[in-house]
Design an enzyme around this catalytic site. Structure first.
Site, mmCIF file in Angstrom:
data_model
loop_
_atom_site.group_PDB
_atom_site.id
_atom_site.type_symbol
_atom_site.label_atom_id
_atom_site.label_comp_id
_atom_site.label_asym_id
_atom_site.label_seq_id
_atom_site.Cartn_x
_atom_site.Cartn_y
_atom_site.Cartn_z
ATOM 1 C CG HIS A 346 -7.600 6.691 -13.207
ATOM 2 N ND1 HIS A 346 -7.165 6.952 -11.684
ATOM 3 C CD2 HIS A 346 -8.619 6.468 -13.254
ATOM 4 C CE1 HIS A 346 -8.275 6.456 -11.074
ATOM 5 N NE2 HIS A 346 -9.071 6.009 -12.020
ATOM 6 C CE LYS A 534 5.870 5.451 -6.106
ATOM 7 N NZ LYS A 534 4.513 6.202 -5.806
ATOM 8 C CB THR A 642 -3.413 4.840 -3.788
ATOM 9 O OG1 THR A 642 -2.732 3.758 -4.650
ATOM 10 C CG2 THR A 642 -4.596 5.659 -4.412
#
Length: 800
Positions: A346, A534, A642
């Site tokens: 990731h 975020k 995302t």
């Protein structure tokens, strides 16, 4: 479940009296929530049992998704939606004077994650069940999850998050399936029947107790399982200080991320990781033995997927069980392990690729460390045969080197599949970050671009838009989200676009109301809602965003002719408790907000909002209301993102760099429907490799930059003293690691372009529609189908 609302009301009132021991008139909102939650969980229990029985009878392969985070959010409304019960329950509750939306607020967010990693895991669980795929989750039942964020005088303050204060209606405790997990101690080696046998002795054990949660698929009979492990004291502790032992034991599942800046925190973090994988794998093996006896065919029936490096100890733990408990030889155990475990990377950030000091790892996990050592020895022997004499290269690739265990290297060697999470990210892994491993194992590497569950982020979060889409193209998009592409047929339909705009306006009104409730501030719903929500990290560049706000404020104050569309800049972000620099940026955002919002000359054109305690339930109100989606990470640093997909699906336009999934968003939405700026990934990587960037040059040659940077330290913000010196130093003295100053001019220009585009509402609405139309690709259903067919090789096991 209920034929009509009358039947539901009768069942609800009866259940409430049985559960709470009081009349409906005496009951509270929490009573109503727990009553309804229990009714739903009991309703799905039959399908849950039947799903497990169906999987057992089919004897097909099942997948277990191991993740240190599962950011679930609230489940009541989501489960009602997936079960097709929302309408009858809503109507029945209305008759009783209960608002389902208000009732949902009685449910705390299950904050078992920090950001995209955990939310992705939750989306994947939803898609696995909705696609009738045999896939389950394994995680940790953190007592406090991620902290609750309060903003006090502009600073982030962390409070323990109390999501379990009143119990959790969705979980079932399975004490009979508890597992003892050993730590510390030492390893006895002896010879038995002509082979070496190993026994972990004098260990301090912790009991892992599973709490199972049903994962309900969308209008299907499939109910998969999310198993969360709770750490409890062993019934037979050998620890002499019982209170200390109890405290240390319970801390393993107490907090999501312990502070690992010191050894005590590092030990706790490594304990959590082994606790998760050991409990999960031993539980999986127990189920497998019941069905198949031995473990020689384990990899044919079980796949274990590790979500980033946190669960990578699954590799040596599975080896330990196969060798020590099953009596296999190394070669057979290794073959089974490397055919069982797949790995998702990731990150490209080197600091995020975990490394554990041997001095901590070896005493805490003595037998596991021996196995990691053996894996490393055999891998280095393989490298020696491939690169004879090249000690430097072998040292770079080794799993253990310089007193550290490199977890990403262990994952790469011990898994059969390694995937990135966006096309650019995977190419960077193959060509740069993991190029040496790619040369050895090219067949392992593949890309699986992330996705989001459109059922939560569009159908549930934005019911007005979801209903409007269904009226336009039918409801097939709920099952097959790529049908959203049919919306493109309306791009010249001014009436359709006008209705789309009205829905956006209603969602903005809803968020404006939430902002007023939370902050006391009134914002203009007619202004551009420019949103960045975020995790707070330097590479995500919230700093670039707020410096642009400072620039706009300067223009308004100094240039009487300066024109701009009124704009509300909305931030939501948590900084890790030990991340000092990130906390300074939160303080800066709030300091700018206070100055701008109190200035009557500026605040009609400019407002700044920081939404404290950003979480899933708040995100569900934020995404539908956004006009502009800020995706401005330094190119090459964001693996995928995302949030960018959630904004796109709800009709926001992206202002972003060519980073992560922004590149694929650009392809799907069309070049003309996105605002791209800044350095490319290749340019950034070239600077890192070859140098040549000098932030001081941009400071000296761009008056706008110089003014904004100087304002951090020259008294522009009263009573801040040297508060923002670390930010100033990072930009100039430390040469601006994330190229904020390098991209500043490009960012200002593209923001100006976005403002001009908004003035042409006909064009803006069309751009918004084309983003929604192209967003179906970013459903996690597509992502999971790709995992299922390309990596896991599992098949649908739904009821025909």
């Amino acid at each position: 479940m209920f034929a009509n609302k009358e039947e539901f009301k009768g069942a609800f009132l009866k259940k409430l009296e049985m559960m709470c021991g009081k009349s409906f008139g005496e009951s509270t909102q929490r009573d109503h929530y727990f009553t309804l939650g229990n009714m739903v969980r009991e309703y799905v229990s039959t399908s849950w049992i039947n799903t497990n029985e169906r999987y057992r009878m089919a004897k097909g392969k099942q997948i277990y998704y191991l993740s240190i985070e599962f950011l679930l959010g609230r489940l009541l409304h989501h489960n009602l939606l997936n079960l097709g019960l929302e309408d009858v329950v809503r109507e029945g509750l209305e008759d009783l004077g209960i608002d389902l939306n208000r009732l949902e607020e009685a449910e705390p967010d299950a904050g078992l994650g920090n950001g995209g990693l955990g939310r992705l895991a939750a989306c994947f669980m939803d898609s696995l069940a909705s696609l009738d795929l045999p896939g389950h989750g394994c995680g940790i039942r953190y007592k406090h999850g991620l902290f609750e964020q309060k903003i006090v005088e502009g600073y982030q303050v962390e409070l323990p998050e109390q999501w379990l204060r009143h119990g959790h209606v969705w979980e079932v405790r399975r004490a009979e399936l508890a597992i003892e997990i050993p730590f510390w101690g030492n390893v006895e080696v002896r010879e038995e029947n002509g082979r070496l046998a190993f026994r972990h002795v004098n260990a301090e054990t912790i009991t892992a107790v599973p709490y199972d949660m049903p994962v309900v698929g969308y209008k299907t009979d499939t109910v998969n399982t999310l198993r969360l492990w709770n750490a409890e004291p062993s019934p037979y502790p050998i620890h002499q200080d019982i209170l200390k032992y109890k405290r240390e034991t319970e801390s393993v599942s107490e907090f999501l991320y312990p502070d690992d800046t010191h050894d005590e925190g590092k030990i706790l973090r490594l304990k959590q990781q082994y606790f998760l994988v050991s409990a999960s794998i031993r539980s999986i093996i127990r189920s497998h033995r019941k069905r198949y006896g031995g473990l020689h065919s384990f990899h044919e029936h079980v796949g274990i997927h590790i979500n980033d490096t946190h669960p990578v100890l699954a590799i040596p733990e599975l080896m330990r069980i196969l060798i020590d408990e099953e009596g296999m030889g190394w070669e057979e155990a290794w073959q089974i392990t490397t055919k069982t475990i797949s790995y998702t990377n990731h990150t490209t950030l080197s600091e995020a690729l975990e490394k554990w000091p041997v001095r901590i790892f070896q005493p805490l996990l003595p037998r596991v460390y021996m196995i990691v050592e053996e894996i490393n020895e055999r891998f280095c022997q393989q490298l020696w045969e491939q690169y004879p004499g090249d000690w430097q290269h072998i040292e770079q690739l080794a799993i253990i080197a310089h007193g550290e265990v490199k977890m990403a290297h262990l994952a790469l060697v011990g898994s059969y599949s390694v995937n990135g999470v966006a096309a650019l990210h995977t190419e960077i892994l193959k060509k740069r970050e993991m190029s040496s491993f790619y040369r050895i194992y090219p067949e392992k590497f593949n890309n699986k671009t992330n996705g989001i569950t459109h059922r939560r982020w569009l159908l549930k979060a934005n019911p007005l838009l979801a209903k409007f889409i269904t009226e336009g193209i039918g409801n097939g998009w709920i099952r097959e989200p790529e049908q959203l592409s049919s919306l493109a047929q309306f791009k010249e339909d001014s009436s359709f676009l006008e209705q789309l705009s009205q829905i956006k306006q209603q969602n903005k009104l809803r968020l404006a109301k939430r902002i007023e409730e939370q902050t006391g501030m009134m914002v203009d719903p007619a202004s551009i809602f420019d949103i960045q929500v975020k995790r707070l990290h330097a590479y995500k560049r919230q700093l670039l965003n707020i410096m642009h706000v400072m620039y706009l404020y300067n223009r308004i104050k100094e240039d009487g002719n300066f024109q701009m569309n009124p704009r509300t800049f909305i931030f939501g972000a948590k900084a890790s408790p030990g991340y000092y620099y990130a906390k300074k940026i939160i303080k800066l955002i709030n300091t700018v907000a206070e100055k701008v919002n109190r200035d009557p000359l500026a605040n009609e054109k400019l407002k700044v909002v920081f939404l404290e305690n950003y979480r899933v339930s708040l995100a569900e109100e934020v995404f539908p209301a956004a006009d502009i989606s800020e995706q401005i990470s330094t190119a090459s640093k964001e693996a995928s993102g995302t949030g960018n997909m959630k904004f796109m699906m709800n009709g926001a336009l992206t202002v972003g760099t060519l980073d992560g999934a922004n590149i694929e968003i650009k392809e799907k939405a069309g070049d003309e429907n996105i605002f791209i700026f800044g350095l490319s990934a290749d340019q950034v990587l070239n600077y890192y490799q070859n140098g040549g960037y000098h932030s001081m040059e941009y400071y000296h040659h761009d008056e706008r930059i110089r003014q904004v940077v100087d304002q951090l330290t020259n008294g522009f913000f009263p009573d801040t003293d040297d508060e923002f010196d670390p930010i100033y130093d990072s930009l100039l003295t430390e040469n601006d690691q994330y190229f904020v100053l390098r991209d500043f001019s490009s960012y200002v220009n593209v923001q100006s372009q976005a403002g001009k585009a908004y003035e042409d509402q006909g064009r803006w609405r069309k751009m918004s529609l084309m983003n929604i139309s192209g967003s179906g690709y970013f459903s996690s259903d597509r992502t999971i189908n790709e995992y299922a067919s390309d990596i896991w090789r599992i098949k649908t096991l739904g009821i025909k």
